[in-house]
Design a protein around this motif. Structure first.
Motif, PDB file in Angstrom:
ATOM      1  N   ALA A  14       0.834  -1.201   0.000  1.00 21.08           N
ATOM      2  CA  ALA A  14       0.000   0.000   0.000  1.00 21.08           C
ATOM      3  C   ALA A  14       0.872   1.255   0.000  1.00 21.08           C
ATOM      4  O   ALA A  14       0.560   2.250  -0.686  1.00 21.08           O
ATOM      5  N   ASN A  73       2.302   1.949  -3.375  1.00 20.27           N
ATOM      6  CA  ASN A  73       1.330   2.560  -4.287  1.00 20.27           C
ATOM      7  C   ASN A  73       0.688   3.827  -3.712  1.00 20.27           C
ATOM      8  O   ASN A  73      -0.245   4.373  -4.300  1.00 20.27           O
ATOM      9  N   GLU A  74       1.200   4.242  -2.535  1.00 23.84           N
ATOM     10  CA  GLU A  74       0.719   5.452  -1.860  1.00 23.84           C
ATOM     11  C   GLU A  74      -0.790   5.410  -1.618  1.00 23.84           C
ATOM     12  O   GLU A  74      -1.510   6.387  -1.806  1.00 23.84           O
ATOM     13  N   ILE A  75      -1.252   4.242  -1.165  1.00 24.54           N
ATOM     14  CA  ILE A  75      -2.677   4.088  -0.862  1.00 24.54           C
ATOM     15  C   ILE A  75      -2.871   3.543   0.560  1.00 24.54           C
ATOM     16  O   ILE A  75      -3.907   2.957   0.883  1.00 24.54           O
ATOM     17  N   THR A 130      -3.671   3.202   4.494  1.00 30.21           N
ATOM     18  CA  THR A 130      -4.737   3.760   5.331  1.00 30.21           C
ATOM     19  C   THR A 130      -4.491   3.339   6.777  1.00 30.21           C
ATOM     20  O   THR A 130      -3.692   2.416   7.040  1.00 30.21           O
TER      21      THR A 130
END
Length: 207
Positions: free
Chosen positions: A161, A164-166, A168
């Motif tokens: 994550a 992919n700079e996602i 949370t």
């Protein structure tokens, strides 16, 4: 009967009776000595067997203790290395400079790979626990080792994550949960190890 002959005959008979009595007494004394020697020998043999059995149990207990401690230490190395990787990932913020973000990401990946290599060694330590026994310890070690799989999964998911700079907050929460649950399995293993290596436990005698 002539008095002299009677006296001689009486003397012979007396001597014969005395000889028989002495022989019987010697036989009885010999039997008693034989029985005493047999009892003493059996007692000594029994004591030797007890001592040998005690030494065997002690050696087995020490061998098992070493195997359990080695497994626990190996497990802790894997767990701790994954924890370090999570710390690196948790320190990444969207506002960080790209070079700092990249450094933390690469460090986390390196630590994850180190943990995977350590886990291969942990599998060998698990096999030693299987050989040492008893079966409940093999089950506890397998459960502790298996509990590490979700930890690997949550860390690598978090890392992907970040790649992919996602990422949370859920990634951190899932990692922390798997980390804590895995540690609980180690504690169960340690409690079982303590029971299995207690002196004078009957199950220690089982191979």
């Amino acid at each position: 009967m002539d008095a002299g002959l009677a006296g001689l005959l009486g003397g012979v008979i007396g001597a014969a009776v005395g000889a028989v009595g002495a022989t019987a007494s010697a036989w009885i004394t010999g039997r008693k000595a034989e029985q005493q020697a047999k009892i003493q020998s059996e007692t000594q043999l029994g004591q030797a067997r007890i001592q040998i059995d005690a030494e065997r149990i002690r050696a087995l207990r020490e061998s098992r203790k070493s195997a359990y401690l080695a497994f626990a230490e190996g497990w802790s190395q894997v767990h701790g290395t994954l924890g370090e990787a999570a710390i690196k990932l948790g320190g990444i913020a969207a506002s960080d400079p790209p070079e700092e973000r990249e450094e933390r990401r690469q460090t986390a990946r390196r630590l994850w790979n180190e943990a995977r290599a350590l886990h291969h060694h942990l599998n060998r330590l698990l096999h030693v626990v299987y050989v040492e026994g008893p079966s409940q310890m093999a089950d506890a070690a397998q459960a502790a080792s298996g509990a590490m799989v979700p930890v690997f999964g949550t860390v690598i998911d978090w890392l992907h994550a970040v790649d992919n700079e996602i990422e949370t907050p859920q990634h951190r929460a899932e990692q922390e949960t798997s980390h804590i649950e895995a540690y609980g399995k180690l504690l169960q293993f340690l409690y079982s190890a303590s029971d299995a290596t207690m002196p004078d436990r009957s199950d220690i005698r089982d191979p």
